[in-house]
Design an enzyme around this catalytic site. Structure first.
Site, short mmCIF file in Angstrom:
data_model
loop_
_atom_site.label_atom_id
_atom_site.label_comp_id
_atom_site.label_asym_id
_atom_site.label_seq_id
_atom_site.Cartn_x
_atom_site.Cartn_y
_atom_site.Cartn_z
N GLY A 1 -9.41 -15.79 2.06
CA GLY A 1 -7.96 -15.93 1.96
C GLY A 1 -7.31 -16.79 3.02
N GLU B 1 -5.22 -14.42 9.46
CA GLU B 1 -5.32 -13.58 8.27
C GLU B 1 -4.26 -14.01 7.26
OE1 GLU B 1 -6.85 -11.86 6.32
OE2 GLU B 1 -6.91 -9.73 6.82
N ASP C 1 -1.99 -5.46 4.99
CA ASP C 1 -1.43 -4.47 4.07
C ASP C 1 -1.65 -3.07 4.65
OD1 ASP C 1 -0.50 -3.09 1.86
OD2 ASP C 1 -2.21 -3.55 0.59
N PHE D 1 2.08 -6.87 -5.21
CA PHE D 1 0.79 -7.58 -5.18
C PHE D 1 1.06 -9.07 -5.36
CE2 PHE D 1 -3.26 -9.20 -6.64
CZ PHE D 1 -4.08 -8.65 -5.67
N ASP E 1 -5.86 -13.95 -3.68
CA ASP E 1 -6.40 -13.95 -5.03
C ASP E 1 -6.16 -12.65 -5.78
OD1 ASP E 1 -8.32 -12.40 -3.42
OD2 ASP E 1 -9.55 -12.43 -5.24
N ARG F 1 -6.03 -18.57 -5.89
CA ARG F 1 -6.04 -18.96 -4.47
C ARG F 1 -5.48 -20.36 -4.26
NH1 ARG F 1 -9.26 -15.28 -1.55
NH2 ARG F 1 -11.05 -14.43 -2.64
P1 IMP Z 1 -5.71 -4.41 4.36
O1 IMP Z 1 -7.07 -4.12 4.89
O2 IMP Z 1 -5.27 -3.40 3.34
O3 IMP Z 1 -4.65 -4.64 5.42
O4 IMP Z 1 -5.79 -5.71 3.49
C1 IMP Z 1 -6.15 -6.93 3.95
C2 IMP Z 1 -6.79 -7.75 2.85
O5 IMP Z 1 -6.51 -7.25 1.54
C3 IMP Z 1 -6.21 -9.14 2.86
O6 IMP Z 1 -6.95 -9.98 3.70
C4 IMP Z 1 -6.31 -9.56 1.42
O7 IMP Z 1 -7.58 -10.10 1.16
C5 IMP Z 1 -6.17 -8.27 0.65
N1 IMP Z 1 -4.79 -8.05 0.17
C6 IMP Z 1 -3.85 -7.19 0.64
N2 IMP Z 1 -2.70 -7.29 -0.06
C7 IMP Z 1 -2.92 -8.26 -0.99
C8 IMP Z 1 -2.10 -8.83 -2.02
O8 IMP Z 1 -0.91 -8.51 -2.22
N3 IMP Z 1 -2.69 -9.80 -2.76
C9 IMP Z 1 -3.97 -10.23 -2.58
N4 IMP Z 1 -4.76 -9.72 -1.65
C10 IMP Z 1 -4.24 -8.74 -0.84
#
Ligand code: IMP
Length: 183
Positions: free
Chosen positions: A43, A98, A102, A151, A158, A164
């Site tokens: 990403g 990054e 999320d 989302f 992606d 992407r």
């Molecule tokens: P976390 O570990 O939940 O903070 O998420 C981090 C990873 O989840 C990011 O690097 C993304 O690859 C993926 N991610 C989180 N939210 C989204 C979204 O809204 N769309 C696409 N990928 C996401």
């Protein structure tokens, strides 16, 4: 591809402005240092490319591949390292690049790992922050844009490996994933 986007959240122009402003801030904050920029694949690619050109310092560039999503729209909470760094980070200032933070699971795991390996400092620069999704408390030092809990895809992000290559960030039309996710 564009027809699957319900709303554009961050336009190409806004992304350009974010890269310029974060690039300036980072250049200033790290002026006597030569940090390692660590991109989290896949990403980070467009953001890493545009942001790094606005950082006017000698930097190393390295990548890691980690996964916490397994194709869907929700984090599995289980962070796996699929490809590790190819340079040592002991005693180095590390800046993780990054696409989005999320739940915080990915970033908290990687920060702990890199600190454990002896990095002098570890900070995060994220294009997007979704603080409402947070399960682990973490405040990235550099944030491009804070967005609501939706989302999103594009500019590196992606859904099932698609979108992407969109030049902007948009909310994916729930119709695209609602059928699949309810199965
Ligand atoms: P976390 O570990 O939940 O903070 O998420 C981090 C990873 O989840 C990011 O690097 C993304 O690859 C993926 N991610 C989180 N939210 C989204 C979204 O809204 N769309 C696409 N990928 C996401």
């Amino acid at each position: 591809m564009h027809k699957d986007i319900a709303e554009i959240l961050v336009s190409e122009l806004e992304i350009k402005e974010i890269c310029e402003s974060l690039g300036k801030e980072i250049t200033n904050d790290y002026k006597d240092k030569n940090p390692i920029l660590v991109g989290l694949l896949k990403g980070c690619i467009p953001f890493m490319s545009d942001l790094s050109k606005k950082i006017e310092l000698k930097v190393d560039i390295a990548y890691m591949s980690v996964s916490s999503y397994h194709g869907g729209i929700n984090s599995s909470g289980d962070v796996k390292i699929k490809m590790d760094l190819d340079i040592p980070i002991h005693d180095r200032h590390v800046l993780i690049i990054e696409d989005i933070v999320d739940t915080g699971n990915t970033i908290v795991t990687i920060v702990e790992l890199l600190m454990h390996r002896g990095a002098k400092s570890v900070e995060i620069v994220t294009l997007l922050d979704k603080p409402e999704g947070r399960l682990k408390p973490y405040e990235p030092k550099y944030i491009g844009r804070t967005i609501p809990k939706a989302f999103v895809v594009g500019y590196g992000l992606d859904y099932d490996e698609y979108y992407r290559n969109l030049p902007y960030v948009g909310i994916l039309d729930p119709k695209v994933y609602s059928k699949k996710e309810s199965n």
